[in-house]
Design a protein around this motif. Structure first.
Motif, short mmCIF file in Angstrom:
data_model
loop_
_atom_site.label_atom_id
_atom_site.label_comp_id
_atom_site.label_asym_id
_atom_site.label_seq_id
_atom_site.Cartn_x
_atom_site.Cartn_y
_atom_site.Cartn_z
N GLN A 177 0.85 -1.19 0.00
CA GLN A 177 0.00 0.00 0.00
C GLN A 177 0.89 1.24 0.00
OE1 GLN A 177 -2.42 -0.83 3.57
NE2 GLN A 177 -4.09 -1.53 2.25
N ARG A 203 -1.04 18.27 -0.72
CA ARG A 203 -1.96 19.41 -0.62
C ARG A 203 -1.18 20.70 -0.86
NH1 ARG A 203 -3.94 16.57 4.71
NH2 ARG A 203 -5.80 15.47 4.01
N GLN A 217 -14.09 16.54 -4.99
CA GLN A 217 -14.85 17.31 -4.00
C GLN A 217 -15.05 18.75 -4.47
OE1 GLN A 217 -12.07 15.74 -0.64
NE2 GLN A 217 -13.93 16.35 0.40
N LEU A 249 -15.56 21.84 -2.55
CA LEU A 249 -15.62 22.55 -1.27
C LEU A 249 -15.48 24.05 -1.48
CD1 LEU A 249 -13.24 20.06 0.51
CD2 LEU A 249 -15.69 20.25 0.93
N VAL A 278 -9.78 12.33 -3.86
CA VAL A 278 -9.12 11.11 -3.38
C VAL A 278 -9.12 10.13 -4.54
CG1 VAL A 278 -9.19 9.19 -1.75
CG2 VAL A 278 -9.85 11.49 -1.00
N ILE A 300 -4.37 11.54 -1.78
CA ILE A 300 -5.28 12.49 -1.15
C ILE A 300 -4.81 13.89 -1.48
CG2 ILE A 300 -6.20 13.29 1.06
CD1 ILE A 300 -5.84 10.39 2.09
N SER A 326 -2.64 11.05 22.12
CA SER A 326 -1.67 11.05 21.01
C SER A 326 -2.06 12.06 19.93
CB SER A 326 -1.58 9.65 20.41
OG SER A 326 -2.76 9.35 19.69
N VAL A 327 -2.82 13.08 20.30
CA VAL A 327 -3.33 14.03 19.31
C VAL A 327 -2.29 15.11 18.97
CG1 VAL A 327 -5.13 15.73 18.80
CG2 VAL A 327 -5.68 13.65 20.07
N ARG A 328 -2.16 15.39 17.68
CA ARG A 328 -1.26 16.44 17.19
C ARG A 328 -2.03 17.42 16.32
NH1 ARG A 328 4.28 13.20 15.51
NH2 ARG A 328 4.91 12.84 17.66
N GLU A 361 -13.15 18.48 6.09
CA GLU A 361 -13.15 18.26 4.64
C GLU A 361 -12.68 16.87 4.25
OE1 GLU A 361 -12.37 22.92 3.36
OE2 GLU A 361 -10.76 21.46 3.10
N GLN A 362 -11.62 16.41 4.93
CA GLN A 362 -11.08 15.09 4.60
C GLN A 362 -10.70 14.37 5.90
OE1 GLN A 362 -7.83 16.27 1.88
NE2 GLN A 362 -9.13 15.74 0.14
N THR A 397 -8.84 10.85 7.17
CA THR A 397 -8.04 9.70 6.74
C THR A 397 -7.88 8.76 7.92
OG1 THR A 397 -6.83 11.17 5.25
CG2 THR A 397 -5.87 9.00 5.65
N ILE A 443 -6.30 5.15 9.09
CA ILE A 443 -5.44 4.00 8.80
C ILE A 443 -5.64 3.01 9.93
CG2 ILE A 443 -3.06 3.21 8.57
CD1 ILE A 443 -2.42 5.85 7.20
N THR A 484 -13.33 4.62 0.10
CA THR A 484 -13.57 6.07 0.06
C THR A 484 -15.06 6.31 0.28
OG1 THR A 484 -11.83 6.19 -1.60
CG2 THR A 484 -13.17 8.15 -1.28
N VAL A 535 -14.98 13.91 2.52
CA VAL A 535 -14.64 12.57 2.08
C VAL A 535 -13.78 11.89 3.15
CG1 VAL A 535 -13.25 11.26 0.42
CG2 VAL A 535 -14.81 13.03 -0.39
N THR A 553 -11.31 8.53 3.86
CA THR A 553 -10.55 7.44 3.24
C THR A 553 -10.15 6.47 4.34
OG1 THR A 553 -9.65 9.00 1.63
CG2 THR A 553 -8.52 6.89 1.86
N ILE A 608 -7.93 3.05 5.11
CA ILE A 608 -6.90 2.15 4.60
C ILE A 608 -6.73 1.02 5.61
CG2 ILE A 608 -4.46 1.97 3.97
CD1 ILE A 608 -4.63 4.96 3.14
N ARG A 612 -4.59 4.99 13.35
CA ARG A 612 -4.38 6.43 13.23
C ARG A 612 -5.54 7.09 12.53
NH1 ARG A 612 0.76 6.55 9.54
NH2 ARG A 612 0.31 4.34 9.22
N GLU A 641 -6.58 11.18 10.77
CA GLU A 641 -6.28 12.59 10.56
C GLU A 641 -7.52 13.29 10.05
OE1 GLU A 641 -2.60 14.53 8.38
OE2 GLU A 641 -4.29 14.45 6.99
N PHE A 643 -8.89 16.80 8.56
CA PHE A 643 -8.33 17.95 7.84
C PHE A 643 -9.42 18.94 7.50
CE2 PHE A 643 -7.39 20.00 3.76
CZ PHE A 643 -6.17 20.57 4.01
N GLU A 698 -4.46 15.14 14.12
CA GLU A 698 -4.25 13.72 13.90
C GLU A 698 -4.06 13.02 15.24
OE1 GLU A 698 -0.54 12.70 11.88
OE2 GLU A 698 0.38 14.52 12.59
N ALA A 699 -4.48 11.78 15.27
CA ALA A 699 -4.21 10.91 16.43
C ALA A 699 -3.23 9.87 15.94
CB ALA A 699 -5.49 10.26 16.93
#
Lengths: 339, 339, 339, 339
Positions: free
Chosen positions: A145, A151, A194, A196, A210, A224, B255-257, D144-145, D147, D149, D212, D220, D222, D224, D236, D238, D240, D247-248
């Motif tokens: 993968q 972006r 999208q 937006l 995506v 993405i 674990s958030v950023r 908006e997005q 992600t 994983i 997706t 949207v 995604t 994985i 994980r 994210e 956005f 993100e975590a």
């Protein structure tokens, strides 16, 4: 020492001029741009000749190679003229927005495809290149993968969008090449676009997307995209295989981290924009071009790589409009005979 | 199943009570605190008996072991009484602020030192313990430099400072034990104290300090302390050797950023304060205590470790006042015979 | 356009030659080195003249400024000769290993101190400079603690060590300047030296050290040095104040991270060595030098900064030998009158 | 104090039993499992009654609430029986592998849907929950997005795969719920399945996938997925938006980082497996359940959330097989009237 001319003295042309001028094995001899004093301004800065007539480039006997950084619509004509004049070519991406015109170009330069390199500069980014090399070396096993996050910091004006060929041909085209660089032949494409940003929608384009690509190997790449990113130019990828993962994270201007009452270990914004983020890549791309031309070797990425990325962009455009996965011929050959 | 009593039902006593109550091999039977309803309140929460007379703890036939979390000045008396009553003891650090009184305690319990464990909880922090274990396993070669950064989120009130014994005996005492845990015997101490906070200076203490410890092995530990830290409870260490380094970085709640226009990859504040940061350590410390008592083994850190840390605190206090490096006997034995 | 000559065509001289040659406002006109073809080799690469007679530099009418990259023992003589010839000077650190000789130099160039800049390149490292600027801007409040970790990847040969002036004058000198850059005047120095490497001990030097500096402001800087580091060139600093902390972490060749069964998010080794790590710093240092010379401004770091760093190195050497904290005059003035 | 019975004393049942036993507002009264001594073993550990006849749970007058951790095929029957007996229910995901059976369940409990909570535990993970709360608070603007994983450390045995309902109903079901949690109603689903593992392909399933999802809002998500991950349990996400990203990242056992000749700042493996990674989530999920039941409030995630996630899993299964994007009704209501 390779004598190089540059066609197009806009933003990217100026970058190439500086890169050539500071390269130990290249000499900038001529800058061509039909508009105003663009060529003269850039040429003066580096002690090169200038012209507003691009034909001068092809006629110049002291020009060994040409870097094409003019608008996309002119790429094919300049490639053909340069090849016919016996010059090596490094052409910015995309070759053209029309597959038909790309195929016409290939027909016109048949037998000389190896004179042309396409400027998919990200292949030369040291971080992406390191991931690629370590994947090839088997460090994570067979690639399964690939996740590409790409972006832009801010959307271009709607006027640019209108003539861009759409997000997949204009922006994702880089990521399609990266996907092919890692995964080889792609057999199917599925895309979601999208809307937006109302201005971009009014211009007939998506502003985020995506895309999922399936390779002949069974590996899958996910791309993405967004036309904006508050943190800067967000350029990451992660290669995942049975023995581990390799990721290239964003690049920052400095290594400084702030910690305070609300946040800790906070980095600064991502490098912004592509001229900063890929400065090393432009330099290394030029070195590769010079090495290939000097050695008489076929450069990579080739014009066929440029064609293959465009096929994926066309497929993604179709998929995003129809909601259907689009099959792509596993090893698309240009339809030269069909012309 | 070990029957445990707790002396002192303040903040740390309540932590121990909860830890004991939820431990599969321990039972909280009695909580003692002379002040108001402290003991009753804590005991009720966990279904234990309570008393305002600490002597009840030593007299209770169903109490196997005692955890001492009362004020420092009472530690020595409670240790002696508990040991004489045949109870095992887990006593919070420091043993006492006076080396003379620690030695008196050792004389009083001579032959029963192995009944007493001192609560240097950081040895049981999973991150510090992992660094220790990997250093012991030889992963970085012989330890050469240890850097400990230990900063509290905010200074205690001046009233606390006044009776604390000073920053080295009150706060750095933990780091002295950590340094000994990693480096073994310390032979010299050099300390610099800082007066950045006028209230603490008025209370006769430093509010920040840097201490350098040289070990018999030639390794050096550096301790950097502050009574405040805007980012929370700053607790880090780095072990450095010829083959590499192992560091334990700060712990965060999640674990958030966050990434935005000004900052990227920003973590949240450090866990704040020691009850949160060392929650696992308190639990694992108790397990070790139970294991040792049950098996009849000598617990570690021992009361001699408590004494050794105090000697380093005394040396640092002297060094910070005189500007001279203070030599410490390589393997300081308690002066039991002198009594 | 500033015409520059370089004295010393060894490793650092070659770096300066390349930096000058690629700088838009500088021209490399002359390279001088008494040994073999060193000067000729470097000069040829950049189209400059060369000489084996350093006196040619001072006599050359087309030389505006001189960069001194020759052995330390020659610095003072070259500074004096250059200043007397009316050339601006950028001299590598340290000015000299002897404070007496530095003071003699200052006496000899009295009234022209502003012609000389000392190459404490780390002040120009973009990461360290950003921390400095943000501290100055008040982002973390008044600086309280500065932690500098500076470790070389591998020890130089014992032959180099013997003539180096010792770790404090040779290696820590950079960190002393950094500490002064952040904290201003230093009032006391305490140092511990380590003998971990028998060959270096035999050469009469320490191979690792920890130094604590107290500033007039009450802030404290801690410097942790080692002559070796398995991970590469370990160059970090952390500035801590009441409102937060700013740290500059190590620099890496790429942004690639590996995750596998035993490790996750593993970066590559640190950039190795100073030519790579401080490449930007050398370039920005040169720009500052050119700016100052062109504008007739006093350059910084000045030769007095070079003198102040040497005083701290001498104090650290004394402290490491005696175990005593060494007081330093708060604003040490050169003893020009004493001559 | 809520009296709770647990149905199913396997791995997940044992987790729930321990969580209930240590919860201050819950009491474990009964454990039911038809197989061997499973129920008795778990019950004994926590001082509860046990039975091999699940009907005992519904008949027990001292049972207020039931946690269903038995095999998926039994979920619907147990939900119906529990609701009919007036018990509140916390049922593990998925409700069932068949949408028809879920709708039958909804018909059978019509009017009592609020008695049932579904165990999408990840909503209660402190890191994911923090991202969710900060997105809701508007920190990054409109989402908006997204992600996600999500990779398991190692594939289950082929025998498990065969009865799992396929990767989308078995594994991705959690991610579908997470996507709905962040994005609300989903309107279309596009999925690609991968056959990288021959044993799993032989069992008729994919072992990796990319999905997706397009939300009614235009956002949207995604997803994985992979059935294996060398680094551990890779979890994980994210989020956005126009003002930034949250993100975590993965959770680790300790905060230790290793640096050596080949790698620097290397963390340890990810927490492995879900019992460790989501231990806090199981505890917080139970607290939410107890709060809702005690207050008579409708719990979330509800059985309708369970149904909606299954619809997405069915759509993804169809999409992966046909290559077509599958439209989903924006707010799918159960077809209760149709029955």
């Amino acid at each position: 020492m390779l004598n190089i001319a540059i066609i197009g003295a806009g933003r990217i042309g100026a970058v190439h001029a500086a890169t050539v001028a500071s390269h130990p094995r290249a000499r900038l001899v001529l800058v061509a741009d039909p508009f105003g004093t663009n060529a003269a301004d850039v040429a003066a800065k580096f002690g090169a000749r200038s012209t507003t007539d691009v034909a001068d480039v092809f006629a110049a006997s002291d020009v060994d190679a040409v870097i094409i950084g003019s608008p996309t619509a002119t790429h094919v004509d300049h490639i053909i003229a340069a090849v016919r004049a016996g010059k090596a070519v490094l052409c910015e991406k995309p070759v053209d927005l029309s597959l038909e015109r790309v195929d016409a170009c290939l027909a016109a330069i048949a037998g000389h495809e190896d004179s042309v390199m396409i400027g998919f500069n990200r292949r030369f980014d040291p971080s992406f290149a390191e991931v690629h090399a370590r994947v090839l070396a088997g460090e994570i096993g067979a690639l399964e993968q690939l996740t590409i996050i790409s972006r832009d910091p801010a959307a271009p004006p709607a006027s640019y969008i209108a003539g861009s060929g759409g997000i997949f041909r204009d922006m994702t085209i880089h990521d399609f090449d990266t996907a092919r660089y890692f995964l080889g032949d792609i057999v199917s494409v599925s895309a979601v676009g999208q809307h937006l940003d109302a201005a971009i929608e009014a211009a007939g384009d998506f502003d985020a997307a995506v895309v999922t690509l399936t390779a002949a190997s069974g590996a899958v790449a996910t791309i993405i995209n967004s036309r904006h990113c508050a943190s800067g130019y967000d350029q990451r990828l992660e290669a995942f295989g049975p023995r581990g993962a390799l990721e290239a994270i964003n690049h920052l201007a400095t290594s400084v981290r702030y910690s305070g009452a609300a946040q800790t270990s906070a980095d600064g914004p991502y490098l912004d924009f592509f001229l900063q983020r890929y400065a090393d890549a432009y330099r290394l791309e030029l070195s590769e071009f010079i090495d290939c031309v000097t050695a008489g070797a076929a450069p990579s990425p080739s014009i066929l790589d440029g064609r293959a990325a465009l096929i994926l962009a066309d497929a993604a455009t179709l998929s995003a409009r129809t909601g259907e996965t689009v099959a792509v011929a596993a090893a698309p050959e240009p339809v030269v005979s069909a012309r």
